[in-house]
Design a protein around this motif. Sequence first.
Motif, mmCIF file in Angstrom:
data_model
loop_
_atom_site.group_PDB
_atom_site.id
_atom_site.type_symbol
_atom_site.label_atom_id
_atom_site.label_comp_id
_atom_site.label_asym_id
_atom_site.label_seq_id
_atom_site.Cartn_x
_atom_site.Cartn_y
_atom_site.Cartn_z
ATOM 1 N N TYR A 53 3.433 84.849 27.095
ATOM 2 C CA TYR A 53 4.316 83.943 26.356
ATOM 3 C C TYR A 53 4.693 84.516 25.002
ATOM 4 C CZ TYR A 53 3.045 80.449 29.862
ATOM 5 O OH TYR A 53 2.854 79.781 31.028
ATOM 6 N N LEU A 54 3.723 85.093 24.319
ATOM 7 C CA LEU A 54 3.997 85.677 23.007
ATOM 8 C C LEU A 54 4.961 86.850 23.135
ATOM 9 C CD1 LEU A 54 3.429 85.700 19.983
ATOM 10 C CD2 LEU A 54 1.494 87.205 20.440
ATOM 11 N N LEU A 55 4.732 87.694 24.143
ATOM 12 C CA LEU A 55 5.622 88.823 24.362
ATOM 13 C C LEU A 55 7.041 88.351 24.698
ATOM 14 C CD1 LEU A 55 5.847 91.882 24.545
ATOM 15 C CD2 LEU A 55 5.225 91.711 26.952
ATOM 16 N N LEU B 12 8.407 85.536 23.795
ATOM 17 C CA LEU B 12 8.967 84.967 22.569
ATOM 18 C C LEU B 12 9.504 86.058 21.653
ATOM 19 C CD1 LEU B 12 9.351 82.356 20.894
ATOM 20 C CD2 LEU B 12 7.124 82.837 19.874
ATOM 21 N N VAL B 13 8.747 87.131 21.500
ATOM 22 C CA VAL B 13 9.177 88.235 20.631
ATOM 23 C C VAL B 13 10.427 88.908 21.207
ATOM 24 C CG1 VAL B 13 8.534 90.522 19.778
ATOM 25 C CG2 VAL B 13 6.910 88.638 19.628
ATOM 26 N N SER C 123 -1.257 83.625 27.477
ATOM 27 C CA SER C 123 -0.822 83.535 26.075
ATOM 28 C C SER C 123 -0.157 84.817 25.622
ATOM 29 C CB SER C 123 -2.009 83.199 25.173
ATOM 30 O OG SER C 123 -3.005 84.203 25.282
ATOM 31 N N THR C 124 -0.608 85.960 26.116
ATOM 32 C CA THR C 124 0.002 87.240 25.762
ATOM 33 C C THR C 124 1.405 87.341 26.347
ATOM 34 O OG1 THR C 124 -2.191 88.240 25.781
ATOM 35 C CG2 THR C 124 -0.320 89.733 25.826
#
Length: 153
Positions: free
Chosen positions: A38-40, A42-43, A35-36
């Motif tokens: 993917y979030l990174l 995305l940002v 999840s980290t």
Amino acid sequence: REIRALIGAQGVVVGLCEGFEVAIMTEGEVMAMPSTVYLLALVVGFLMVTLVMQTFKKRTVGDGAAPAIPPEPAKKIRFTTATLAEFTGAAGKPVYVAVKDPFSDEVTVFDMTKGIDFYGPGSPYNVFAGKNASHGLALSSTDSEDVTKPLDK
């Protein structure tokens, strides 16, 4: 309220907070979580898109860009075959090439002077200069006999 922390194996901090066990992970463990990642991603993707959009954003008149100048309307000039033949780029004259509209009887004369290296005297497409080049262009032929033939209806 009591918060206790114990240092566990590999630097993981495990604590007890109001009856719930919490694990504070090392930076490497946090970065390894899907999840980290993917979030990174995305940002980073959002920042890249924003940067590209800002780079290619159209400038408006209000932000210092020059106002758009509309093109001049085309001039309606009548050419005969003889007058068109004068515009081959020789003697400093412009280069004109005429092409018939395939859907009407209208013929448009194009000023090819900017491409004088291609259409001027001694150049590969000079055969089209000063002529109605419709037939030759339709055949993709630079043979002078093909260029001057009339179009069949």
